[in-house]
Design a protein around this motif. Structure first.
Motif, short mmCIF file in Angstrom:
data_model
loop_
_atom_site.label_atom_id
_atom_site.label_comp_id
_atom_site.label_asym_id
_atom_site.label_seq_id
_atom_site.Cartn_x
_atom_site.Cartn_y
_atom_site.Cartn_z
N ARG A 57 -12.05 -4.92 5.12
CA ARG A 57 -11.30 -4.91 6.32
C ARG A 57 -9.96 -4.61 6.21
NH1 ARG A 57 -12.23 -11.12 7.66
NH2 ARG A 57 -12.09 -11.28 5.46
N GLY A 58 -9.82 -3.92 4.94
CA GLY A 58 -8.31 -3.29 5.14
C GLY A 58 -7.32 -4.21 4.27
N PHE A 59 -7.68 -5.36 3.87
CA PHE A 59 -6.70 -6.58 3.54
C PHE A 59 -6.82 -6.61 1.95
CE2 PHE A 59 -7.98 -8.81 7.51
CZ PHE A 59 -7.00 -7.92 8.26
N ALA A 60 -7.32 -5.74 1.21
CA ALA A 60 -7.33 -5.73 -0.13
C ALA A 60 -6.01 -5.84 -0.56
CB ALA A 60 -8.11 -4.61 -0.96
N GLY A 61 -5.50 -6.52 -1.68
CA GLY A 61 -4.16 -6.50 -2.48
C GLY A 61 -3.50 -7.63 -2.37
N GLU A 62 -3.94 -8.77 -1.71
CA GLU A 62 -3.07 -9.95 -1.51
C GLU A 62 -3.03 -10.73 -2.88
OE1 GLU A 62 -1.20 -11.33 1.10
OE2 GLU A 62 -1.51 -8.95 1.59
N LEU A 63 -2.51 -9.83 -3.92
CA LEU A 63 -2.20 -10.82 -5.21
C LEU A 63 -1.19 -12.15 -5.07
CD1 LEU A 63 -2.72 -10.16 -8.24
CD2 LEU A 63 -0.21 -9.43 -8.24
N GLY A 64 -0.37 -11.92 -4.13
CA GLY A 64 0.59 -13.29 -3.94
C GLY A 64 -0.13 -14.39 -3.98
N HIS A 65 -1.47 -14.36 -3.34
CA HIS A 65 -2.18 -15.58 -3.21
C HIS A 65 -3.54 -15.84 -3.92
CE1 HIS A 65 0.44 -16.16 0.17
NE2 HIS A 65 0.01 -15.24 0.50
N VAL A 66 -3.38 -15.28 -5.06
CA VAL A 66 -4.36 -15.31 -6.06
C VAL A 66 -3.84 -16.81 -6.75
CG1 VAL A 66 -5.09 -14.75 -8.31
CG2 VAL A 66 -4.92 -12.92 -6.65
N PRO A 67 -4.95 -17.69 -6.83
CA PRO A 67 -4.57 -18.82 -7.38
C PRO A 67 -4.25 -18.80 -8.96
CG PRO A 67 -6.83 -19.03 -7.10
CD PRO A 67 -6.52 -17.71 -6.39
N VAL A 68 -3.20 -19.35 -9.43
CA VAL A 68 -2.72 -19.29 -10.78
C VAL A 68 -3.10 -20.64 -11.57
CG1 VAL A 68 -0.84 -19.22 -12.46
CG2 VAL A 68 -1.01 -17.49 -10.58
N GLY A 95 2.80 -8.60 -3.14
CA GLY A 95 1.79 -7.61 -2.64
C GLY A 95 1.30 -6.80 -3.92
N ALA A 96 0.10 -6.36 -3.63
CA ALA A 96 -0.49 -5.42 -4.76
C ALA A 96 -1.27 -4.48 -4.06
CB ALA A 96 -1.17 -6.02 -5.85
N ALA A 97 -1.20 -3.22 -4.66
CA ALA A 97 -2.39 -2.10 -3.87
C ALA A 97 -3.22 -1.61 -5.25
CB ALA A 97 -1.38 -1.00 -3.24
N VAL A 98 -4.49 -1.28 -4.86
CA VAL A 98 -5.42 -0.79 -6.06
C VAL A 98 -5.53 0.78 -5.46
CG1 VAL A 98 -7.61 -0.70 -7.22
CG2 VAL A 98 -6.26 -2.90 -6.36
N ASN A 109 0.79 -1.24 0.06
CA ASN A 109 -0.15 -0.01 0.18
C ASN A 109 0.87 1.30 -0.10
OD1 ASN A 109 -2.39 -1.54 0.13
ND2 ASN A 109 -2.70 -1.19 2.23
N LEU A 110 1.84 1.24 0.87
CA LEU A 110 2.79 2.41 0.96
C LEU A 110 3.74 2.60 -0.43
CD1 LEU A 110 3.92 2.09 4.70
CD2 LEU A 110 2.42 3.80 3.64
N ILE A 168 -7.76 3.95 -6.96
CA ILE A 168 -8.98 4.54 -7.59
C ILE A 168 -9.21 5.91 -7.46
CG2 ILE A 168 -11.26 4.11 -8.01
CD1 ILE A 168 -10.93 1.09 -7.06
N ASP A 169 -9.06 6.60 -8.45
CA ASP A 169 -9.38 8.13 -8.12
C ASP A 169 -8.39 8.94 -7.15
OD1 ASP A 169 -11.43 8.13 -10.21
OD2 ASP A 169 -13.01 7.87 -8.75
N GLY A 170 -7.15 8.49 -7.12
CA GLY A 170 -6.22 8.83 -6.25
C GLY A 170 -6.42 8.67 -5.17
N ARG A 171 -7.17 7.59 -4.64
CA ARG A 171 -7.23 7.12 -3.30
C ARG A 171 -7.11 5.58 -3.18
NH1 ARG A 171 -9.87 10.33 0.35
NH2 ARG A 171 -10.83 12.06 -0.61
N LEU A 172 -6.49 4.98 -2.21
CA LEU A 172 -5.86 3.58 -2.04
C LEU A 172 -7.32 2.89 -1.66
CD1 LEU A 172 -3.28 1.75 -1.70
CD2 LEU A 172 -3.75 2.21 0.95
N PHE A 173 -7.47 1.77 -2.38
CA PHE A 173 -8.72 0.75 -2.09
C PHE A 173 -8.39 -0.09 -1.09
CE2 PHE A 173 -11.00 -2.88 -2.92
CZ PHE A 173 -12.42 -2.53 -2.64
N ARG A 174 -8.83 -0.02 0.21
CA ARG A 174 -8.33 -1.01 1.15
C ARG A 174 -9.37 -2.49 1.26
NH1 ARG A 174 -4.73 1.04 4.54
NH2 ARG A 174 -4.34 3.18 4.79
N GLY A 175 -10.48 -2.40 0.73
CA GLY A 175 -11.35 -3.30 0.83
C GLY A 175 -12.16 -3.39 2.28
#
Length: 400
Positions: free
Chosen positions: A232-243, A218-221, A191-192, A223-230
């Motif tokens: 519970r604040g845990f958005a962005g766990e791209l590493g655990h998306v199943p390939v 890790g990943a962060a999204v 996120n940072l 949108i319109d200049g603002r961080l999308f957190r989801g």
């Protein structure tokens, strides 16, 4: 209204640099008298400085040039990496004034020991900042894991081996005395890194997906200049998306996660460099530049896995750009071809330009830079809040 006007003046000085009162009035739409009063208040809080007479090219008496202070309040960034610890201090201009980074094998290490050493790193940065007339008024810690930002707790950091660690509370014990009254926050490093891209990188759009890697992915999204957190604040766990759903088991307990195909450890293992010491990303880069076929093949496979995972995110979110940050920025030459191939084949329902896949200019500096910038942005966006905090802090200090 006064709070909003103080923020307008700070924003004008931050965006345009040294300016006369007349120029600030013109840019903000405020009267010169109002600007004069607001500047006096900002100066009393140590946020602006008078640079003396500055000819404007206009008829009449030259105005006094005003600027954000290069001394006084500053932002402190701290970082806990799997293999390193870091600290940096930024002034109100967003200029890095202190940067301290040391190697530290933190994987599986007791949190107390890591935080004690991070306290030493913070003390070194604070000493160097103080010699330049700077004093941090906010600190943010970047951590590679799931963070409960409201409580300053690292819920899970698999690559560190941490679970439910109250970082903000525990770190306060090890910080040097001048930092203990300072607000301390904890944030996910991806996120940072994304916020650093938004605030510091040239020509970055206001909506993009930022992908970074250290030991994990890790990943962060944004949108319109603002961080999308989801939720519970845990958005962005791209590493655990199943390939590949039937792939090897991941440290998170699931199978076929992206980290099993494009994570640092997987790539190093495929290259035969698992035991490489020191800067392992540099070791990979050196081998790739030397044309090592095993390394080139492993990086191509990692790029294709990244492209597969990100194609879904592109189809879902329609970002203007994908930005590769962290260690990926240094490996981009060999990751991008495989990524472009997969994205071209899988993003078919909307226009997609290969130029939308970009490399970060900040690289591995992003999370630490973003952590320090959080405090600076808050001061500029709400100087009245900082002035109130400063007055309360000074009253409490006198009371003690």
């Amino acid at each position: 209204m006064r709070r909003q006007n103080l923020a307008l003046v700070m924003a004008a000085l931050a965006a345009h640099g040294p300016s006369s009162r007349a120029e600030v009035a013109e840019r903000t739409g405020l009267t010169r008298a109002a600007v004069g009063s607001l500047i006096n208040e900002l100066a009393a809080a140590g946020l602006t400085t008078d640079l003396g007479l500055a000819p404007s090219g206009r008829v009449g008496r030259p105005g006094t040039a005003l600027a954000l202070s290069e001394q006084g309040p500053a932002g402190l960034g701290l970082e806990i990496g799997v293999d390193h610890l870091g600290a940096c201090v930024l002034d109100l201009h967003g200029t890095v004034r202190t940067w301290v980074e040391i190697e530290a094998p933190n994987r599986g290490r007791a949190p107390r020991d890591v935080l004690a050493e991070l306290g030493d790193v913070a003390a070194a940065a604070l000493q160097h900042a103080a010699a330049q007339g700077l004093h941090p008024v906010g600190a943010v810690v970047a951590v590679p894991g799931l963070v409960d930002a409201a409580h300053g707790t690292v819920e899970q950091a698999p690559n560190l081996g941490w679970h439910a660690v109250p970082v903000a509370k525990a770190l306060a014990e090890w910080l040097p005395a001048p930092l203990r009254p300072v607000p301390l926050e904890v944030e996910n490093e991806a996120n940072l890194g994304a916020l650093a891209e938004l605030w510091h990188a040239a020509s970055r759009p206001t909506d993009f997906i930022h992908v970074s890697a250290e030991a994990g992915i890790g990943a962060a999204v944004v949108i319109d200049g603002r961080l999308f957190r989801g939720a519970r604040g845990f958005a962005g766990e791209l590493g655990h998306v199943p390939v590949h759903p039937d792939g090897p088991q991941c440290s998170c307990g699931a199978r076929g996660c992206l980290e099993q195909y494009a994570g640092e450890q997987t790539v190093l293992r495929a290259c035969g460099l698992s035991d490489a010491g020191g800067d392992r990303i540099k070791a990979l880069t050196d081998q790739a530049l030397g044309g090592n076929p095993r390394v080139l093949g492993a990086l191509e496979e990692a790029g294709r896995a990244l492209g597969t995972a990100l194609a879904g995110a592109v189809n879902l979110l329609d970002p203007s750009a994908l930005v590769l940050g962290g260690a990926y920025a240094e490996l981009g030459e060999w990751l991008l071809p495989g990524m472009r191939k997969e994205l071209a084949e899988r993003v078919t329902v909307r226009p997609w330009s290969p130029e939308a896949l970009q490399l970060s200019e900040l690289g591995r500096r992003g999370p630490l830079l973003g952590a320090a910038t959080v405090t600076i942005r808050r001061i500029i966006e709400n100087p009245a809040r900082y002035a109130d905090w400063r007055n309360t802090h000074e009253r409490n200090a006198v009371g003690r």
